[in-house]
Motif scaffolding. Structure first.
Motif, PDB file in Angstrom:
ATOM      1  N   GLY A  78       0.817  -1.204   0.000  1.00  0.00           N
ATOM      2  CA  GLY A  78       0.000   0.000   0.000  1.00  0.00           C
ATOM      3  C   GLY A  78       0.856   1.261   0.000  1.00  0.00           C
ATOM      4  N   PHE A  79       0.358   2.294  -0.679  1.00  0.00           N
ATOM      5  CA  PHE A  79       1.060   3.586  -0.744  1.00  0.00           C
ATOM      6  C   PHE A  79       0.721   4.442   0.475  1.00  0.00           C
ATOM      7  N   PRO A  80       1.717   5.034   1.148  1.00  0.00           N
ATOM      8  CA  PRO A  80       1.418   6.089   2.118  1.00  0.00           C
ATOM      9  C   PRO A  80       0.773   7.280   1.413  1.00  0.00           C
ATOM     10  N   GLY A  81      -0.061   8.006   2.155  1.00  0.00           N
ATOM     11  CA  GLY A  81      -0.728   9.157   1.547  1.00  0.00           C
ATOM     12  C   GLY A  81      -1.614   9.873   2.545  1.00  0.00           C
ATOM     13  N   ASP A  82      -2.779  10.304   2.079  1.00  0.00           N
ATOM     14  CA  ASP A  82      -3.677  11.110   2.904  1.00  0.00           C
ATOM     15  C   ASP A  82      -4.595  10.278   3.794  1.00  0.00           C
ATOM     16  N   TYR A  83      -4.534   8.948   3.674  1.00  0.00           N
ATOM     17  CA  TYR A  83      -5.424   8.123   4.498  1.00  0.00           C
ATOM     18  C   TYR A  83      -5.130   8.365   5.972  1.00  0.00           C
ATOM     19  N   THR A  84      -6.184   8.625   6.729  1.00  0.00           N
ATOM     20  CA  THR A  84      -6.063   8.900   8.165  1.00  0.00           C
ATOM     21  C   THR A  84      -6.522   7.677   8.952  1.00  0.00           C
ATOM     22  N   THR A 208     -11.062 -15.327   2.548  1.00  0.00           N
ATOM     23  CA  THR A 208     -10.497 -16.110   1.452  1.00  0.00           C
ATOM     24  C   THR A 208      -9.020 -15.789   1.219  1.00  0.00           C
ATOM     25  N   LYS A 209      -8.288 -16.763   0.679  1.00  0.00           N
ATOM     26  CA  LYS A 209      -6.885 -16.529   0.319  1.00  0.00           C
ATOM     27  C   LYS A 209      -6.753 -15.674  -0.937  1.00  0.00           C
ATOM     28  N   SER A 210      -7.828 -15.489  -1.662  1.00  0.00           N
ATOM     29  CA  SER A 210      -7.775 -14.796  -2.957  1.00  0.00           C
ATOM     30  C   SER A 210      -7.492 -13.310  -2.798  1.00  0.00           C
ATOM     31  N   VAL A 211      -6.639 -12.796  -3.687  1.00  0.00           N
ATOM     32  CA  VAL A 211      -6.284 -11.374  -3.670  1.00  0.00           C
ATOM     33  C   VAL A 211      -6.414 -10.797  -5.077  1.00  0.00           C
ATOM     34  N   ILE A 212      -6.470  -9.474  -5.134  1.00  0.00           N
ATOM     35  CA  ILE A 212      -6.477  -8.772  -6.426  1.00  0.00           C
ATOM     36  C   ILE A 212      -5.429  -7.663  -6.374  1.00  0.00           C
ATOM     37  N   GLN A 213      -4.880  -7.337  -7.539  1.00  0.00           N
ATOM     38  CA  GLN A 213      -3.958  -6.208  -7.639  1.00  0.00           C
ATOM     39  C   GLN A 213      -4.704  -5.009  -8.202  1.00  0.00           C
ATOM     40  N   GLU A 214      -4.538  -3.864  -7.545  1.00  0.00           N
ATOM     41  CA  GLU A 214      -5.233  -2.669  -8.005  1.00  0.00           C
ATOM     42  C   GLU A 214      -4.529  -2.057  -9.222  1.00  0.00           C
ATOM     43  N   LYS A 215      -5.195  -1.089  -9.836  1.00  0.00           N
ATOM     44  CA  LYS A 215      -4.716  -0.525 -11.098  1.00  0.00           C
ATOM     45  C   LYS A 215      -3.393   0.226 -10.958  1.00  0.00           C
ATOM     46  N   ASP A 216      -3.009   0.580  -9.722  1.00  0.00           N
ATOM     47  CA  ASP A 216      -1.730   1.274  -9.543  1.00  0.00           C
ATOM     48  C   ASP A 216      -0.532   0.341  -9.766  1.00  0.00           C
ATOM     49  N   GLY A 217      -0.795  -0.959  -9.905  1.00  0.00           N
ATOM     50  CA  GLY A 217       0.270  -1.913 -10.177  1.00  0.00           C
ATOM     51  C   GLY A 217       1.022  -2.394  -8.953  1.00  0.00           C
TER      52      GLY A 217
END
Length: 256
Positions: A78-84, A208-217
């Motif tokens: 995950g990217f650091p950012g504005d999430y509080t 679930t063990k299933s994961v997805i990759q978001e569009k940010d790569g």
């Protein structure tokens, strides 16, 4: 090619691991409701550079931050950012330090404020699985023994073990051979030898063990959007007992 480390090289990694452990402790002091993930990232980078190191992740394959910060259903990257951060969140903090030409890598998942009991249990059992895996990282065992110990423990709790992402060798490069899967069969895979340095890192999902990759790569999220936990140590394979180079000591002191 698998690179086995000399005692001198292990000492360099131990120094990296100490700065890393202390950097995690500095971040741990700030984990609370109302802080942004960007502020956590800035503190980590400041501390690492003040202590002569470089953040291993910054610039790695174009990654722009010192920390991977992964809240709730984000598994890793995950990217650091504005999430509080807010009460009820869980947040994985993954960090690496390069010092004297050698890397160390570790991760810890924090509860923020009051979290659901089943989420507290997920964190406890994922952390326990890390140490069960490390117990198997001794000369003469096989990689599958490490992998099986992790998988067996967490699946008995009803959790999903992520398949797409694995631990790794570590040293002059952040990611070296071999891979360290969190699932596998006892007695299978690479035979472990003294001087092998590994980043062992269970990534375990409440559902679930299933994961997805978001569009940010980069960002990896659970498919069912349930929380995930991630704990990691850098270790050395030894004859009778694995040596853990990284430490959660400074984190645990900050959380008291």
């Amino acid at each position: 090619m698998i690179v086995y480390k000399t005692e001198e090289e292990i000492e360099f990694m131990r120094a990296s691991a100490k700065v890393l452990a202390q950097a995690h402790g500095e971040v741990a002091k700030l984990i609370r409701e109302g802080i942004t993930t960007r502020e956590l990232d800035q503190r980590a980078e400041e501390f690492i550079r003040d202590n002569g190191g470089q953040p291993s992740f910054k610039g790695y394959n174009g990654f722009e931050y010192s920390l991977c910060i992964s809240p709730n259903s984000v598994v890793v990257h995950g990217f650091p950012g504005d999430y509080t951060l807010k009460s009820g969140d869980v947040v994985s903090i993954d960090c690496g330090v390069l010092l004297n030409g050698y890397h160390a890598d570790s991760a810890y998942t924090y509860p923020v404020g009051e979290v659901a009991p089943e989420v507290t249990k997920l964190l406890e059992q994922t952390k326990k699985s890390l140490y069960l895996g490390i117990e198997q990282a001794v000369a003469g065992n096989r990689m599958g023994d490490v992998s099986f110990a992790i998988q067996n423990h967490v699946e008995k709790q009803g959790y999903g073990v992520v398949r797409e992402l694995v631990g790794h060798g570590i040293g002059k490069k952040l990611h070296e051979r071999p891979d360290v899967p969190n699932y596998g069969k006892r007695g299978s895979g690479l035979k472990l030898q003294t001087g092998l340095t590994l980043a062992i890192e269970p990534m375990v999902n409440l559902g679930t063990k299933s994961v997805i990759q978001e569009k940010d790569g980069w960002t990896i999220r659970t498919k069912d959007l349930k929380p995930s936990a991630h704990f990691e140590h850098t270790v050395v394979v030894r004859k009778d007992k694995a040596e853990i180079l990284t430490s959660f000591e400074y984190i645990e002191k900050a959380l008291q």
